[in-house]
Design a protein around this motif. Sequence first.
Motif, PDB file in Angstrom:
ATOM      1  N   GLY A  99       0.790  -1.234   0.000  1.00 18.43           N
ATOM      2  CA  GLY A  99       0.000   0.000   0.000  1.00 18.43           C
ATOM      3  C   GLY A  99       0.819   1.279   0.000  1.00 18.43           C
ATOM      4  N   SER A 100       2.088   1.208  -0.359  1.00 18.11           N
ATOM      5  CA  SER A 100       2.950   2.402  -0.427  1.00 18.11           C
ATOM      6  C   SER A 100       3.310   2.697  -1.877  1.00 18.11           C
ATOM      7  N   PHE A 101       3.375   3.993  -2.171  1.00 16.56           N
ATOM      8  CA  PHE A 101       3.634   4.426  -3.543  1.00 16.56           C
ATOM      9  C   PHE A 101       4.627   5.582  -3.556  1.00 16.56           C
ATOM     10  N   ARG A 102       5.520   5.548  -4.538  1.00 18.41           N
ATOM     11  CA  ARG A 102       6.442   6.662  -4.739  1.00 18.41           C
ATOM     12  C   ARG A 102       5.750   7.638  -5.681  1.00 18.41           C
ATOM     13  N   VAL A 103       5.704   8.909  -5.260  1.00 19.32           N
ATOM     14  CA  VAL A 103       5.042   9.945  -6.049  1.00 19.32           C
ATOM     15  C   VAL A 103       6.083  10.984  -6.452  1.00 19.32           C
ATOM     16  N   CYS A 104       6.077  11.333  -7.722  1.00 19.09           N
ATOM     17  CA  CYS A 104       7.003  12.313  -8.282  1.00 19.09           C
ATOM     18  C   CYS A 104       6.301  13.668  -8.364  1.00 19.09           C
ATOM     19  N   PHE A 105       6.982  14.707  -7.876  1.00 21.85           N
ATOM     20  CA  PHE A 105       6.446  16.066  -7.896  1.00 21.85           C
ATOM     21  C   PHE A 105       7.311  16.941  -8.800  1.00 21.85           C
ATOM     22  N   THR A 106       6.692  17.917  -9.427  1.00 23.93           N
ATOM     23  CA  THR A 106       7.402  18.807 -10.337  1.00 23.93           C
ATOM     24  C   THR A 106       8.515  19.566  -9.617  1.00 23.93           C
ATOM     25  N   ASP A 107       8.219  20.046  -8.407  1.00 19.33           N
ATOM     26  CA  ASP A 107       9.150  20.942  -7.723  1.00 19.33           C
ATOM     27  C   ASP A 107      10.026  20.295  -6.659  1.00 19.33           C
ATOM     28  N   SER A 108       9.680  19.078  -6.186  1.00 14.85           N
ATOM     29  CA  SER A 108      10.402  18.562  -5.012  1.00 14.85           C
ATOM     30  C   SER A 108      10.810  17.097  -5.114  1.00 14.85           C
ATOM     31  N   GLY A 109      11.020  16.586  -6.297  1.00 11.47           N
ATOM     32  CA  GLY A 109      11.493  15.212  -6.426  1.00 11.47           C
ATOM     33  C   GLY A 109      10.434  14.176  -6.122  1.00 11.47           C
ATOM     34  N   GLU A 110      10.861  13.038  -5.536  1.00  8.43           N
ATOM     35  CA  GLU A 110       9.954  11.932  -5.260  1.00  8.43           C
ATOM     36  C   GLU A 110       9.853  11.685  -3.754  1.00  8.43           C
TER      37      GLU A 110
END
Length: 161
Positions: A99-110
């Motif tokens: 139930g864990s996911f890595r999320v990528c953000f435009t301004d702050s990495g993953e």
Amino acid sequence: MVEKFKFDPGNKVEVSNDCSGGIYRSWFTATIIRWFSSDKLLVEFDDEDVKPTVVGLHQLRPVPTLEIDDWEVKIGDKVEAFRKHRWWEGRVSEDLGNGSFRVCFTDSGEIVFPKDLLRVHRKWINHNWVPPITNHKELLMELKTQMRENRISELPDCLLL
């Protein structure tokens, strides 16, 4: 018929205070205190460190309804992740299991999030929540098939890409 949301005092909303070229990347939860002018409202943020602020109507949206428990998170999904008292727009880059996911953000990495801190990214357009279309190729193939079979009446009234 769904009742139209009203931006009235006492209603819970989400407020974006960071806009880059018309794109809102994060949303704070707040309560409307009162109308300030015809297109501005005074809101009180749920985060106690943020003082009541006058914001434009274009910066507001209702609080989205909760996701259903069996919502399947997939790699590539546009999501909003709850971090630092607000919802941030990102994209799922990896399913880590459990139930864990890595999320990528435009301004702050993953950053890694549990599923319960994620929700589907939606836009508030013309008083409606619009979920993203995640597979444009399937949609285009369906539209071409309908056109070939002359089923124009079955096409959607509006197509958002």
